[in-house]
Design an enzyme around this catalytic site. Structure first.
Site, short mmCIF file in Angstrom:
data_model
loop_
_atom_site.label_atom_id
_atom_site.label_comp_id
_atom_site.label_asym_id
_atom_site.label_seq_id
_atom_site.Cartn_x
_atom_site.Cartn_y
_atom_site.Cartn_z
N ARG A 114 0.85 -1.20 0.00
CA ARG A 114 0.00 0.00 0.00
C ARG A 114 0.88 1.24 0.00
NH1 ARG A 114 -0.88 -1.71 5.50
NH2 ARG A 114 -3.01 -2.37 5.06
N TYR A 137 12.58 6.58 15.49
CA TYR A 137 12.36 6.48 14.04
C TYR A 137 13.42 7.28 13.29
CZ TYR A 137 10.04 7.33 9.52
OH TYR A 137 9.74 7.43 8.19
N ASP A 167 8.69 -11.13 6.34
CA ASP A 167 9.17 -10.05 7.20
C ASP A 167 10.66 -9.87 6.98
OD1 ASP A 167 9.96 -8.35 9.25
OD2 ASP A 167 8.55 -9.20 10.70
#
Length: 270
Positions: free
Chosen positions: A16, A172, A73
């Site tokens: 996506r 992050y 993954d």
């Protein structure tokens, strides 16, 4: 196995958002695709992402290009090895690798550097840094044998300018900052092999998923918008266009670069 005459791109995190937009743009530019994700049949309706066909693979094949789906993954190096093995078995080549898999999944309310749990940093590094390194290392023998290839890593604006997040999102940002430096080091190493390595650094991208969680995570505010000279958030296609530049023939003399694609929010060198 027959070697394809058509360039082949591997795009991770392609289920996506940015990854899907990159895959579709590279398909429009004449490449066959290997699309990789933990779940390549996500619940699009949950976030309101509009599809032109049932799956990303269907969308690519509707353009007349071939598509191979690999699920797994990428924090697990064995998955990256499997992606490369299946890509070569299916198409005989890999010309482009786009490391898009990842995300800012650490809770923002505890993401300041003075308070972040080390476990959050570990999680972000595994997700955003290790996954890309695994793929780069796995694909290297194929690209070295071909004496060509383009690797495009997807970084983040907060990795090069902490002020854009007010000091939040430290885990992050650190994981993406490591990816920025890895990009430069790898470009220096593999340039003599004919392989280019670059990085795209997006700001806020108005993907369906990001906008679904925007209010909860405190992003996409009027202040965020007003800090962007172009006065709009990026679309996934904005980022895909920059990736396509690095993936294509227009950038054959460009390597080791970090391109901010953020509407001018960062106006200093990376």
């Amino acid at each position: 196995m027959t070697r394809s005459r058509t360039p082949v791109a591997v795009v991770t995190g392609a289920g996506r958002g940015i990854g899907r937009a990159v895959a579709l743009m590279l398909a429009r530019r004449g490449m066959d695709l290997v699309v990789v994700g933990r779940d390549m049949s996500p619940d699009y309706e949950r976030y309101g992402e509009e599809m032109s066909a049932g799956t990303v693979q269907d969308e690519i094949e509707a353009m007349g290009r071939r598509a191979l789906v690999v699920e797994g993954d990428l924090r697990d190096r064995a998955v990256a090895d499997r992606v490369v093995e299946q890509s070569v078995a299916g198409f005989g080549r890999i010309d482009v690798l786009v490391n898009n898999a990842g995300g800012a999944l650490a809770p923002p309310e505890r993401s300041f550097g003075s308070q972040m749990p080390i476990e959050d940093l570990d999680d972000m590094i595994r997700l955003n840094t290790h996954s890309a390194i695994h793929c780069c290392q796995a694909v290297m023998p194929v690209m070295r044998e071909a004496r060509s290839g383009s690797i495009v890593n997807v970084g983040s604006r907060v990795a090069i300018d902490p002020a854009t997040a007010g000091g939040r999102l430290a885990p992050y940002a650190m994981s993406k900052g490591a990816l920025v430096q890895y990009t430069r080091h790898l470009a220096m190493e593999v340039g003599p092999d004919g392989i280019r390595v670059n990085c795209v650094s997006p700001g806020i991208v108005a993907t369906a998923r990001v906008m679904h969680f925007a209010a909860k995570r405190g992003i996409g505010t009027d202040d965020d918008l007003n800090a962007i000279p172009l006065r709009r958030f990026a679309t996934p296609d904005d980022i895909a266009g920059a990736v396509a530049y690095f993936a294509g023939e227009e950038s054959t003399y460009v390597t080791g670069q970090v391109l901010s694609v953020d509407g001018g929010a960062v106006l200093t060198p990376s």
